[in-house]
Design a protein around this motif. Structure first.
Motif, PDB file in Angstrom:
ATOM      1  N   GLN A 113      -2.492 -19.606   3.269  1.00 26.16           N
ATOM      2  CA  GLN A 113      -2.001 -18.510   4.474  1.00 26.16           C
ATOM      3  C   GLN A 113      -1.608 -17.299   3.718  1.00 26.16           C
ATOM      4  OE1 GLN A 113       1.347 -19.854   6.974  1.00 26.16           O
ATOM      5  NE2 GLN A 113       2.007 -17.775   7.600  1.00 26.16           N
ATOM      6  N   VAL A 114      -0.787 -17.124   2.568  1.00 30.81           N
ATOM      7  CA  VAL A 114      -0.563 -15.936   2.305  1.00 30.81           C
ATOM      8  C   VAL A 114      -1.330 -15.255   1.497  1.00 30.81           C
ATOM      9  CG1 VAL A 114       0.838 -14.816   0.313  1.00 30.81           C
ATOM     10  CG2 VAL A 114       2.011 -16.812   1.909  1.00 30.81           C
ATOM     11  N   GLN A 115      -2.614 -15.815   0.887  1.00 34.40           N
ATOM     12  CA  GLN A 115      -3.510 -15.376   0.355  1.00 34.40           C
ATOM     13  C   GLN A 115      -4.615 -14.917   1.304  1.00 34.40           C
ATOM     14  OE1 GLN A 115      -5.741 -17.049  -3.393  1.00 34.40           O
ATOM     15  NE2 GLN A 115      -7.507 -17.621  -1.915  1.00 34.40           N
ATOM     16  N   SER A 116      -4.613 -15.464   2.394  1.00 33.32           N
ATOM     17  CA  SER A 116      -5.603 -14.863   3.553  1.00 33.32           C
ATOM     18  C   SER A 116      -5.059 -13.602   3.878  1.00 33.32           C
ATOM     19  CB  SER A 116      -5.895 -15.969   4.508  1.00 33.32           C
ATOM     20  OG  SER A 116      -6.419 -15.338   5.545  1.00 33.32           O
ATOM     21  N   GLN A 117      -3.719 -13.439   4.028  1.00 32.88           N
ATOM     22  CA  GLN A 117      -3.179 -12.381   4.553  1.00 32.88           C
ATOM     23  C   GLN A 117      -3.265 -11.215   3.357  1.00 32.88           C
ATOM     24  OE1 GLN A 117       1.085 -12.563   5.672  1.00 32.88           O
ATOM     25  NE2 GLN A 117       1.414 -10.440   6.035  1.00 32.88           N
ATOM     26  N   LEU A 118      -2.987 -11.624   2.082  1.00 33.82           N
ATOM     27  CA  LEU A 118      -3.166 -10.685   1.159  1.00 33.82           C
ATOM     28  C   LEU A 118      -4.649 -10.065   1.018  1.00 33.82           C
ATOM     29  CD1 LEU A 118      -1.153 -12.508  -1.446  1.00 33.82           C
ATOM     30  CD2 LEU A 118      -0.379 -10.502  -0.537  1.00 33.82           C
ATOM     31  N   LEU A 119      -5.457 -10.815   1.008  1.00 32.14           N
ATOM     32  CA  LEU A 119      -7.108 -10.388   0.855  1.00 32.14           C
ATOM     33  C   LEU A 119      -7.489  -9.615   2.075  1.00 32.14           C
ATOM     34  CD1 LEU A 119      -8.762 -13.787  -0.242  1.00 32.14           C
ATOM     35  CD2 LEU A 119      -8.156 -11.665  -1.761  1.00 32.14           C
ATOM     36  N   SER A 120      -6.611  -9.656   3.279  1.00 29.65           N
ATOM     37  CA  SER A 120      -7.210  -8.974   4.607  1.00 29.65           C
ATOM     38  C   SER A 120      -6.218  -7.598   4.203  1.00 29.65           C
ATOM     39  CB  SER A 120      -6.584  -9.568   5.743  1.00 29.65           C
ATOM     40  OG  SER A 120      -7.241 -10.912   6.021  1.00 29.65           O
ATOM     41  N   ALA A 121      -5.296  -7.580   3.591  1.00 25.61           N
ATOM     42  CA  ALA A 121      -4.720  -6.330   3.370  1.00 25.61           C
ATOM     43  C   ALA A 121      -5.153  -5.688   2.106  1.00 25.61           C
ATOM     44  CB  ALA A 121      -3.334  -6.553   3.004  1.00 25.61           C
ATOM     45  N   GLY A 122      -6.262  -6.083   1.468  1.00 22.71           N
ATOM     46  CA  GLY A 122      -7.057  -5.355   0.452  1.00 22.71           C
ATOM     47  C   GLY A 122      -6.505  -5.699  -0.931  1.00 22.71           C
ATOM     48  N   VAL A 123      -5.533  -6.518  -1.040  1.00 24.80           N
ATOM     49  CA  VAL A 123      -5.137  -7.028  -2.353  1.00 24.80           C
ATOM     50  C   VAL A 123      -6.277  -7.805  -3.229  1.00 24.80           C
ATOM     51  CG1 VAL A 123      -3.353  -8.382  -3.791  1.00 24.80           C
ATOM     52  CG2 VAL A 123      -2.586  -7.239  -1.919  1.00 24.80           C
ATOM     53  N   PRO A 124      -6.728  -7.314  -4.288  1.00 27.88           N
ATOM     54  CA  PRO A 124      -7.748  -7.897  -4.934  1.00 27.88           C
ATOM     55  C   PRO A 124      -7.618  -9.532  -5.460  1.00 27.88           C
ATOM     56  CG  PRO A 124      -6.904  -6.294  -6.410  1.00 27.88           C
ATOM     57  CD  PRO A 124      -6.407  -6.280  -5.166  1.00 27.88           C
ATOM     58  N   LEU A 125      -8.483 -10.551  -5.443  1.00 24.65           N
ATOM     59  CA  LEU A 125      -8.303 -11.786  -5.591  1.00 24.65           C
ATOM     60  C   LEU A 125      -7.950 -11.942  -6.831  1.00 24.65           C
ATOM     61  CD1 LEU A 125      -8.342 -14.758  -4.828  1.00 24.65           C
ATOM     62  CD2 LEU A 125     -10.857 -14.704  -5.627  1.00 24.65           C
ATOM     63  N   GLY A 126      -8.253 -10.992  -7.762  1.00 24.29           N
ATOM     64  CA  GLY A 126      -7.930 -11.080  -9.373  1.00 24.29           C
ATOM     65  C   GLY A 126      -6.193 -10.768  -9.569  1.00 24.29           C
ATOM     66  N   ALA A 127      -5.904 -10.064  -8.553  1.00 17.47           N
ATOM     67  CA  ALA A 127      -4.405  -9.805  -8.651  1.00 17.47           C
ATOM     68  C   ALA A 127      -3.489 -10.785  -8.151  1.00 17.47           C
ATOM     69  CB  ALA A 127      -4.139  -8.386  -8.055  1.00 17.47           C
ATOM     70  N   ILE A 128      -3.970 -12.095  -7.687  1.00 13.64           N
ATOM     71  CA  ILE A 128      -3.207 -12.903  -6.960  1.00 13.64           C
ATOM     72  C   ILE A 128      -3.463 -14.456  -7.906  1.00 13.64           C
ATOM     73  CG2 ILE A 128      -2.914 -14.480  -5.097  1.00 13.64           C
ATOM     74  CD1 ILE A 128      -4.488 -12.262  -3.409  1.00 13.64           C
ATOM     75  N   GLN A 129      -2.236 -14.963  -8.360  1.00 13.54           N
ATOM     76  CA  GLN A 129      -2.189 -16.331  -9.072  1.00 13.54           C
ATOM     77  C   GLN A 129      -1.327 -17.223  -8.050  1.00 13.54           C
ATOM     78  OE1 GLN A 129      -0.534 -16.447 -13.071  1.00 13.54           O
ATOM     79  NE2 GLN A 129      -0.411 -14.166 -13.138  1.00 13.54           N
ATOM     80  N   ALA A 130      -1.762 -18.395  -8.330  1.00 13.07           N
ATOM     81  CA  ALA A 130      -1.324 -19.411  -7.547  1.00 13.07           C
ATOM     82  C   ALA A 130      -1.047 -20.795  -8.223  1.00 13.07           C
ATOM     83  CB  ALA A 130      -2.179 -19.757  -6.120  1.00 13.07           C
ATOM     84  N   GLU A 131       0.154 -21.400  -8.090  1.00 16.14           N
ATOM     85  CA  GLU A 131       0.706 -22.730  -8.628  1.00 16.14           C
ATOM     86  C   GLU A 131       0.843 -23.444  -7.721  1.00 16.14           C
ATOM     87  OE1 GLU A 131       3.841 -24.554 -11.643  1.00 16.14           O
ATOM     88  OE2 GLU A 131       3.100 -22.580 -11.812  1.00 16.14           O
ATOM     89  N   HIS A 132      -0.026 -24.673  -7.301  1.00 16.80           N
ATOM     90  CA  HIS A 132       0.330 -25.636  -6.515  1.00 16.80           C
ATOM     91  C   HIS A 132       1.368 -26.593  -6.924  1.00 16.80           C
ATOM     92  CE1 HIS A 132      -0.003 -29.655  -4.593  1.00 16.80           C
ATOM     93  NE2 HIS A 132      -0.449 -28.586  -3.323  1.00 16.80           N
ATOM     94  N   ARG A 133       2.481 -26.751  -6.186  1.00 14.63           N
ATOM     95  CA  ARG A 133       3.542 -27.634  -6.291  1.00 14.63           C
ATOM     96  C   ARG A 133       3.830 -28.353  -4.926  1.00 14.63           C
ATOM     97  NH1 ARG A 133       8.001 -26.532 -10.734  1.00 14.63           N
ATOM     98  NH2 ARG A 133       6.673 -25.448 -12.338  1.00 14.63           N
TER      99      ARG A 133
END
Length: 200
Positions: A113-133
């Motif tokens: 959910q958060v990644q989708s919002q960030l990408l829509s806002a123009g944040v580049p995918l390379g600036a997003i890290q995610a750790e699944h827990r």
């Protein structure tokens, strides 16, 4: 003697996760749920200097707020559910500066959910890290009626929008921030296998 066929290649769109890593940045946005808060605390312990640049959003994880504040988080917002994430993140993105790095931790649904919002806002995918827990529950979109369901833990799954029995595919849409569900009995109506628990 015939050779054993190789296992099928993983679906390219399927998210892959790793431990959060420190990155140089002008500003940091950190988002976590109850399960993911420990990942943010570990990151803060590894890179205490990062916290003075960090805006943190906690989702249903109030018990972790004091520890993150003690580690020097510049700003901390809390929401009691994923429904409150979007406005909180929109507020923080409104104040964002160049060089923003994003750190997400927790359930796949929150991350998606958060990644989708960030990408829509123009944040580049390379600036997003995610750790699944935490849980393997997925955020899923029905490709037929476009309903998005949260916390899907079984496959097949009954769509709450159109009532179809859906095969929850490993195909992931970054734009929607959800795995895709397709009608499992389109060619053989009524022949639906028993539901099984989704595993990562």
């Amino acid at each position: 003697m015939s050779a054993t066929p190789p296992p099928p290649a993983p679906i390219a769109s399927r998210p892959r996760y790793a431990r959060l890593q420190t990155r140089r940045c002008g500003a940091a946005l950190m988002v976590a749920d109850k399960s993911g808060a420990a990942a943010l605390l570990a990151l803060a312990d590894d890179a205490p200097e990062l916290m003075s640049k960090a805006s943190v959003v906690l989702c249903d994880a109030a018990e972790h707020a004091p520890a993150l504040q003690a580690r020097g988080a510049a700003r901390l917002l809390q929401t009691s559910s994923t429904a409150g994430l979007s406005p909180a993140i929109a507020t923080l993105l409104g104040d964002a500066r160049m060089g923003l790095q994003v750190f997400l931790a927790g359930a796949e649904g929150l991350i998606a959910q958060v990644q989708s919002q960030l990408l829509s806002a123009g944040v580049p995918l390379g600036a997003i890290q995610a750790e699944h827990r935490g849980t393997a529950a997925r955020r899923m979109q029905c490709v037929h009626c476009k309903t998005v369901a949260e916390d899907v833990t079984v496959d097949p799954y009954i769509c709450p929008g159109c009532g179809r029995s859906l095969y929850v595919r490993d195909h992931f849409s970054r734009r929607v921030g959800a795995f895709q569900g397709v009608c499992i009995d389109a060619e053989t109506p009524g022949e639906v296998p028993e539901s099984v628990e989704i595993r990562i």
